[in-house]
Design an enzyme around this catalytic site. Sequence first.
Site, PDB file in Angstrom:
ATOM      1  N   TYR A  31     -28.884  36.463 -49.073  1.00  0.00           N
ATOM      2  CA  TYR A  31     -28.111  35.388 -49.686  1.00  0.00           C
ATOM      3  C   TYR A  31     -27.608  35.832 -51.048  1.00  0.00           C
ATOM      4  O   TYR A  31     -28.269  36.583 -51.747  1.00  0.00           O
ATOM      5  CB  TYR A  31     -28.962  34.126 -49.809  1.00  0.00           C
ATOM      6  CG  TYR A  31     -29.217  33.475 -48.477  1.00  0.00           C
ATOM      7  CD1 TYR A  31     -28.423  32.417 -48.055  1.00  0.00           C
ATOM      8  CD2 TYR A  31     -30.207  33.948 -47.626  1.00  0.00           C
ATOM      9  CE1 TYR A  31     -28.630  31.841 -46.817  1.00  0.00           C
ATOM     10  CE2 TYR A  31     -30.420  33.380 -46.389  1.00  0.00           C
ATOM     11  CZ  TYR A  31     -29.639  32.325 -45.985  1.00  0.00           C
ATOM     12  OH  TYR A  31     -29.828  31.764 -44.766  1.00  0.00           O
ATOM     13  N   TYR A  79     -28.637  19.553 -43.556  1.00  0.00           N
ATOM     14  CA  TYR A  79     -28.418  20.904 -43.059  1.00  0.00           C
ATOM     15  C   TYR A  79     -29.531  21.809 -43.597  1.00  0.00           C
ATOM     16  O   TYR A  79     -29.740  21.908 -44.821  1.00  0.00           O
ATOM     17  CB  TYR A  79     -27.043  21.409 -43.515  1.00  0.00           C
ATOM     18  CG  TYR A  79     -26.804  22.856 -43.170  1.00  0.00           C
ATOM     19  CD1 TYR A  79     -26.903  23.309 -41.845  1.00  0.00           C
ATOM     20  CD2 TYR A  79     -26.477  23.791 -44.158  1.00  0.00           C
ATOM     21  CE1 TYR A  79     -26.693  24.637 -41.532  1.00  0.00           C
ATOM     22  CE2 TYR A  79     -26.261  25.118 -43.841  1.00  0.00           C
ATOM     23  CZ  TYR A  79     -26.371  25.543 -42.526  1.00  0.00           C
ATOM     24  OH  TYR A  79     -26.183  26.861 -42.212  1.00  0.00           O
ATOM     25  N   MET A  81     -30.604  25.008 -44.656  1.00  0.00           N
ATOM     26  CA  MET A  81     -29.979  26.278 -45.038  1.00  0.00           C
ATOM     27  C   MET A  81     -30.909  27.443 -44.721  1.00  0.00           C
ATOM     28  O   MET A  81     -30.509  28.419 -44.109  1.00  0.00           O
ATOM     29  CB  MET A  81     -29.652  26.262 -46.531  1.00  0.00           C
ATOM     30  CG  MET A  81     -28.579  25.245 -46.901  1.00  0.00           C
ATOM     31  SD  MET A  81     -28.278  25.231 -48.666  1.00  0.00           S
ATOM     32  CE  MET A  81     -29.655  24.254 -49.222  1.00  0.00           C
ATOM     33  N   HIS A 123     -28.287  26.455 -38.138  1.00  0.00           N
ATOM     34  CA  HIS A 123     -27.700  27.571 -37.391  1.00  0.00           C
ATOM     35  C   HIS A 123     -28.807  28.551 -37.026  1.00  0.00           C
ATOM     36  O   HIS A 123     -29.636  28.881 -37.880  1.00  0.00           O
ATOM     37  CB  HIS A 123     -26.664  28.319 -38.244  1.00  0.00           C
ATOM     38  CG  HIS A 123     -25.398  27.558 -38.450  1.00  0.00           C
ATOM     39  ND1 HIS A 123     -25.009  27.068 -39.689  1.00  0.00           N
ATOM     40  CD2 HIS A 123     -24.421  27.196 -37.587  1.00  0.00           C
ATOM     41  CE1 HIS A 123     -23.856  26.440 -39.572  1.00  0.00           C
ATOM     42  NE2 HIS A 123     -23.467  26.496 -38.304  1.00  0.00           N
ATOM     43  N   ALA A 131     -36.904  30.998 -33.085  1.00  0.00           N
ATOM     44  CA  ALA A 131     -36.403  29.890 -33.887  1.00  0.00           C
ATOM     45  C   ALA A 131     -35.908  28.762 -32.988  1.00  0.00           C
ATOM     46  O   ALA A 131     -36.177  27.579 -33.233  1.00  0.00           O
ATOM     47  CB  ALA A 131     -35.281  30.372 -34.802  1.00  0.00           C
ATOM     48  N   PHE A 134     -38.713  26.953 -31.568  1.00  0.00           N
ATOM     49  CA  PHE A 134     -39.364  26.182 -32.636  1.00  0.00           C
ATOM     50  C   PHE A 134     -38.651  24.837 -32.843  1.00  0.00           C
ATOM     51  O   PHE A 134     -39.254  23.771 -32.775  1.00  0.00           O
ATOM     52  CB  PHE A 134     -39.343  27.002 -33.931  1.00  0.00           C
ATOM     53  CG  PHE A 134     -39.812  26.262 -35.154  1.00  0.00           C
ATOM     54  CD1 PHE A 134     -41.167  26.100 -35.418  1.00  0.00           C
ATOM     55  CD2 PHE A 134     -38.894  25.736 -36.066  1.00  0.00           C
ATOM     56  CE1 PHE A 134     -41.598  25.426 -36.540  1.00  0.00           C
ATOM     57  CE2 PHE A 134     -39.318  25.059 -37.199  1.00  0.00           C
ATOM     58  CZ  PHE A 134     -40.674  24.911 -37.437  1.00  0.00           C
TER      59      PHE A 134
END
Lengths: 167, 920
Positions: A31, A79, A81, A123, A131, A134
Amino acid sequence: MGKLSIDFGMINSDNIEQLKKINQACFPVAYGDSFYRDMAKKSDENLCKFAYYSGLAIGAVCTRVEPIPDDPNGRSRLYIMTLGVLAAYRNHGIGSKLVESVMEYYESEKDGKLSTVDEIMVHTQTSNMDAMNFYMDRFGFEKGELVENYYKRIDPPHCYVLRKKLR
Amino acid sequence: MSSDNPQSGQGRLLPRKEADLFKNVVKFYENKNYKKGMKNADQILKRFPNHGETLCMKGLILNGMASAKGAAGSKDKREEEEETKKEAVELVKRGLMMDMRSHVCWHVYGLLHRSSQNYAEAIKAYKQALRIDEENLQILRDMSLLQIQMRDLIGFKETRLRILTLRPNSKVHWLSYALSVHVNGDPDAAVGILDSYFGTLEEGCVEFEKNFESSELALYKNQLLSETKGEDEDEDGLGGVRKALEHLDEIEKVIVDHTGWLKAKLSYQLQLGNFEDAKDTAMKLFERGLTEEHRVHGAYMCALLKCDRETCLEVEKMKGTGTLATLRPFAEEERSILLDAYGSKDGLSKLYPRSNGIKRIYITILPTNSDEFKSAIDKYCQKQITKGVPSLGADLSSLYLMEDSRSNGSRLMLATDPLDVNVHPVHALLVDLIEAYITSLSSNNSFPSGEGESPPSALLWAWYLRSILHEQVAEYAQGITLIHKCIEHTPTAVDFYELKARLLEAGGDIQQAADVIDAGRDLDHQDRYINNQTTKTFLRAGREEDAKKRIALFTREQGSPEQYLYDMQCAWYELELADLLRRKGEFGKSLRKYMAVVKHYEDYHEDQFDFHSYCIRKVTMRAYCDLLRFEDDLWGLPHYGRAAEEIAKIHLHIHDNPSALESDAEPDYSKMTPAERKKAKNMARKKKNAAAKGGSKSDTKSNNTNGGSGNVKKSKPHAIDEDPSGKELLALNHLDEAKKYAAILARHAPKSISSWALQYDVSVRRGKMLMGLQALFKMKSIDSNSPQLFSRVVDFSQRLGSRSSKCHDTSEEIISAEFPKLMGGKTLSEFVKSAIERVKSDAASGLPMRTAVAKAIVSSGVGSAPDSLSVILDSKLNCRSANVDSCREALKFIESVGGQSGKGQFQALVVTKFPFLKDF
């Protein structure tokens, strides 16, 4: 595996480097500085937080409220992140606790601060089965559309949108 | 004298109106209402311009005004303040000249001296005042404070007696007099005075009830009793202690500090050998919750083992986690008594299962070669590793006890040199244990004993501990490998970066160490500890600016950090910075930083002033006695010692190499054109002024918020900006300065060998051979195997041979009779040869000693350069005290004797030992 007892703590400009360390260890994408700058400056401690185990920061979740694009009613969504737990501490339910704590916050504020929020979304890279399992198995997210070439520097570059209707 | 001074003649007083005005002046001064006071004084002076007392009072008020203003630190204000103070002194002096027979004038003169901390002069002035007005209580009281501050003990006693005689109905005066007699070394008489005081009280008054004051006073009297000799029939000299023990029972009913009472009892019982009673008393203290206090455990052990009085007293003074078990080795039967008391079914660990102290002490009692020891350590480590206790490594290192060779095995000492730790059985045991943990934890996430699953952090802390175990035996590269694993596992913990930096620093790469610890610091900006460690590492790495930026993160935002750190008396920072400047050869600046530390200690000494009256008033007599003792030993404390020693060494260095100063910084100005220089200086001044103003602003701010109490005491003018490069300090007589500090250290830190080494270095340069010789004997009595001593004995012998003038005859006689003793009756070359033998016969002989012997070989011509090198190279660096600094020292010597092969060999050894060393 047994659950670890954890505490939550806020993310701020004094400990932002710890978030960087966790994210670097957990994600294949890096990031940018602006992400961390924003996070240090104006993150909501209910939506962005560290998980601490015996005083060590070992995971973190960063969520934000954003408008649903092109929504006629001007509704918004949560959202996710980033959600990351250091490898050594995985499978102890820490990720779940982080997501749960965000969900709980939503529940407590669904008629208050978060009254415009309809859904939660995230996303996930198309290859990241862990993921997807999960979010879908544990929290009832549903697999949405495929976004091609979402990522620039990793392979595969595509991702799915996972979302869950909250009301 | 003319009529404008009504007091020039006897019995002529001010007229009524002016007399009233004068009273007001005094009142206004006392209330710090300076402006009004000034106005009234001027009114009197209008009519009587030469009235002495008014002139004096005016001066005193002016002085008060200047000091109040002095809080502002800027240069202009400071100069202004200085002017005002001068004016004040002039006024007072003029007033005094006008009226030498006035006690007021002399008193004011004394107060003025006192305000500029010139206590000796102040006492003189007070004495003059008292000659005129013998019974002036205020002056007597003021003087007594100065006398105890100056430790004019006899004068103090006399003054307190006079005060008590004048006002025998005041408790404070009785206590003060008793204390004054006590500090003059007569506890018997002090007890008598307290008894007389009690005799003046009426039955049933509050002084006999149970409350804080009577409790403290009773315990103070008890302490006095224990210091008395007792009656003649007490042949053991313990009559006082016996009396004090009996006295404890008498006073129990008024005691508030029951813990203090029990501790006193325990101490007396031990000294008198009443071991059964002492055991009970210790148990009572444990019941009161003192199970974590190691001194009580130490005393308890003494009682169990029936130790002699000296040992008991020694244990009483031990610090930290020290107990009898860390003081001396145990015989088998002794050990089993202690094990029974601590570990058996009804032992302490069963009585207090939650006490960590008891668990930890139990481990120190167990024989290190026993299975019980191993399993106790195992249990302890597992618990701490599961919990995640970063200090575990340091905690366990206190188990590396070995017999102290200097005491013939009657005392224990801690193994700290990697060489000694490496062969220590406890270290080996810990290594095995932790290795097994790591294997087991990484394969199935549980300890070898396999009781359930461990948290994921257990492996982490096991690696961390293993890394520390590597650090302890100088295995830096291995330590780094493990700490990397830790950082990979949990990159968010500051501790791992700190340890990595420590390993890098010890392994030779201070620059990288600084960067690593700085990265760790960046993880948590609220952690002051890591910020300080980072600052320290930067300073050691010579990165002054980086260090200043880091430390400034935790200083107040306004004002210069430098000033703030000075105000906060942050000695560690100033010492490290001074070291850095010294290494860079900026001796003036370095001296200034060391002097800042010296100044802090002067301030600590000054700070006691307020306690002289306060403590007695509050009857905290025992604490007050401790304070007086602490202040007496102030100059023996480590930080002061470090500063004073370095100051003296810098002066000696400049004395020996006057050219050292030429390289001193300030190059900026000298290389500039006059115009540039002026500009630069102006800039610097402006900057400084701005900084000082900023500082003063924040000062006044805190003034308001705290309502004028607390931190605002620092209103004294700062002497910091005047001479930033330390030119004034460098202009002093170097030998005189060195002598001053060497003398202070020899007097106050006589147990430190470096005090005497310094004293020697100064003495021989002053041609005081006898003093030098005395210093050598002192060093010998502290550590006869010290390299510092060895090189100075060689030096002394060579000086004797080469000096041009001799000392006084008697001195010469003493020197020629005594000095040979230091060399064991040998000639210089025999002495050096025997040192070579000794070093060569013991592979572990420390590197500094080897270097000292090598130097002596060359300087005395006993052997060739290769001979001297072999003394160093033979060690293969598997010897004690081999660290980066001592290696650099050795390299300096090797380079000085030349020979490329020797240097190459040495460098190869060093690089192997310190894997991160780059610039060697």
